[in-house]
Scaffold this active site. Structure first.
Site, PDB file in Angstrom:
ATOM      1  N   CYS A  79       0.807  -1.216   0.000  1.00 30.82           N
ATOM      2  CA  CYS A  79       0.000   0.000   0.000  1.00 30.82           C
ATOM      3  C   CYS A  79       0.842   1.269   0.000  1.00 30.82           C
ATOM      4  O   CYS A  79       0.313   2.362  -0.222  1.00 30.82           O
ATOM      5  CB  CYS A  79      -0.959  -0.004   1.188  1.00 30.82           C
ATOM      6  SG  CYS A  79      -2.143  -1.374   1.163  1.00 30.82           S
ATOM      7  N   HIS A 117      -8.859   3.739  -2.636  1.00 27.77           N
ATOM      8  CA  HIS A 117      -7.500   3.236  -2.354  1.00 27.77           C
ATOM      9  C   HIS A 117      -6.990   2.317  -3.464  1.00 27.77           C
ATOM     10  O   HIS A 117      -6.855   1.111  -3.272  1.00 27.77           O
ATOM     11  CB  HIS A 117      -7.512   2.513  -1.009  1.00 27.77           C
ATOM     12  CG  HIS A 117      -6.176   2.030  -0.538  1.00 27.77           C
ATOM     13  ND1 HIS A 117      -4.974   2.609  -0.928  1.00 27.77           N
ATOM     14  CD2 HIS A 117      -5.837   1.006   0.302  1.00 27.77           C
ATOM     15  CE1 HIS A 117      -3.976   1.969  -0.354  1.00 27.77           C
ATOM     16  NE2 HIS A 117      -4.468   0.996   0.393  1.00 27.77           N
TER      17      HIS A 117
END
Length: 407
Positions: A91, A356
């Site tokens: 991430c 995201h």
């Protein structure tokens, strides 16, 4: 400081152009990853007023496409033969690509570098992490989940929600944090995203609606969890000389400090999910950035941080020094992290509501901050913002903190 990297660079580096696509639910739009990368990359170059022919290198981040997808994406902008780097750091991928661009420029190696990130994902929850094996024994994050399982067991809910949800339970046990305080993060960030036309979600929810949405892993409900997303973001990073030669001072935002930290013994020694999900990494990276930039959290006006789950926003408040240990629940409940408070955190809507797409997230955070510091954030504008901080983290692990300063 052991375990950190700030590049120890000699020169200055500036972001002179940013571009982002709308973040969307996977499979909403009929596009390929190179289409979204072209949109964001061309947008960043146009924003900077810089032709692609002046770009000397391109670090490109993604997690869910095949090797050399970076080249396929960048070729949409031009075929100039420059080095293209395929970056994957879970991430924290986008911020890793941006950090590489900054190091290339600040070291004096290059004058103009394009950082690009994109992701084309599938619907549904993430498994054990981007690209992780279904066999957790061989997963890159097996050690992290092993720590969790030893204390909390392993349930049927999505693994990432479990490990962060268990961190939330520990925070509740240790400090008395309440479900309402976690939900306040979701309420705030969904409210912020209503003003962001590029956010995946633009709906406002009450605190009761946040609490009443489907439980993913107690105490986390659906509206406190970031979704899977498609999208892309890009930034043009330039040297002080390039800024002067091309008359870009009015567009330039300085990267005043930047650091990456990976896991140390502290991440695992306590057996706590709070440490396993990266709070020690975040704290160490922030400390290094404060030292490098000469700026502290008290100087910051606006923050984009990694709220993959509401609990991580609260953990990050503490890691950044915004409040004492255990004080983050009160901080958000008191309104200190929204408009009219001490800081505005995630004016974009954050990961929870903006979306995201892993490879794009870290660059998109900085794109929002650049627009804020230039005074170009429209109705999201934080009055008088001159200093911004971005925080991007990935399990496995990596934490990147970036300090941006405008004039």
């Amino acid at each position: 400081m052991a375990g950190t990297s700030a590049g120890k660079t000699a020169g200055k580096a500036y972001i002179v152009g940013v571009g982002t696509t709308k973040f969307e639910k996977p499979e909403t739009r009929d596009w390929q990853f190179w289409d979204m990368a072209r949109e964001a990359g061309a947008g960043a170059l146009e924003d900077a007023g810089v032709p692609y022919g002046l770009v000397e290198q391109a670090p490109v981040g993604y997690c869910y496409q095949a090797s050399t997808a970076a080249q396929r994406a960048v070729y949409e902008l031009g075929l100039t033969g420059i080095p293209v780097y395929n970056v994957n750091n879970n991430c924290a991928t986008g911020s890793t690509a941006l950090m590489m661009a900054r190091q290339f420029v600040a070291s004096g190696l290059n004058d103009c570098v394009l950082a690009l990130g994109f992701e084309k994902m599938k619907r549904g929850s993430l498994g054990g992490g981007a690209g992780s094996s279904d066999d957790f024994a061989t997963s890159p994050v097996a050690r992290h989940y092993g720590i969790m399982a030893a204390r909390h067991g392993f349930e049927m809910s999505p693994p990432t929600a479990q490990i962060f949800g268990n961190a939330a339970r520990e925070h509740m046990e240790r400090y008395g944090t309440t479900p309402e305080q976690f939900a306040a993060v979701g309420e705030k960030n969904h409210r912020h995203s209503a003003a962001n036309p590029q956010a995946q979600f633009q709906d406002v929810y009450s605190l009761d609606e946040i609490l009443g949405s489907r439980t993913v892993h107690e105490p986390l409900t659906k509206l406190q969890c970031s979704p899977t997303s498609d999208g892309s973001a890009a930034a043009v990073v330039a040297s002080e000389r390039f800024v002067a030669e091309h008359g870009l001072a009015d567009r330039a935002v300085e990267i005043a400090g930047q650091a990456m930290t990976t896991d140390t013994e502290e991440s695992f020694a306590s057996g706590s999910c709070i440490d396993v999900v990266g709070k020690p990494m975040s704290r160490a990276a922030a400390e290094r950035v404060y030292e490098e930039s000469g700026l502290g959290i008290e100087d910051v006006d606006v923050i984009e941080l990694h709220d993959c789950f509401s609990v991580n926003e609260l953990l990050t408040y503490e890691a950044l020094g915004m409040c004492p240990e255990g004080g983050s629940g009160k901080l958000v409940a008191d309104g200190a992290t929204t408009y009219g408070g001490r800081w505005v955190v995630n004016p974009s809507g954050g990961l929870i509501s903006k979306g995201h797409p892993l490879g794009a997230t870290g660059i998109a955070q900085c794109a929002e901050l650049v627009r804020q510091l230039r005074g170009e954030a429209d109705v999201r504008q934080v009055d008088g913002a001159r200093v911004g901080l971005a925080h991007n983290i990935g399990l496995g692990g990596a934490a990147v903190v970036t300090m941006l300063r405008r004039g």
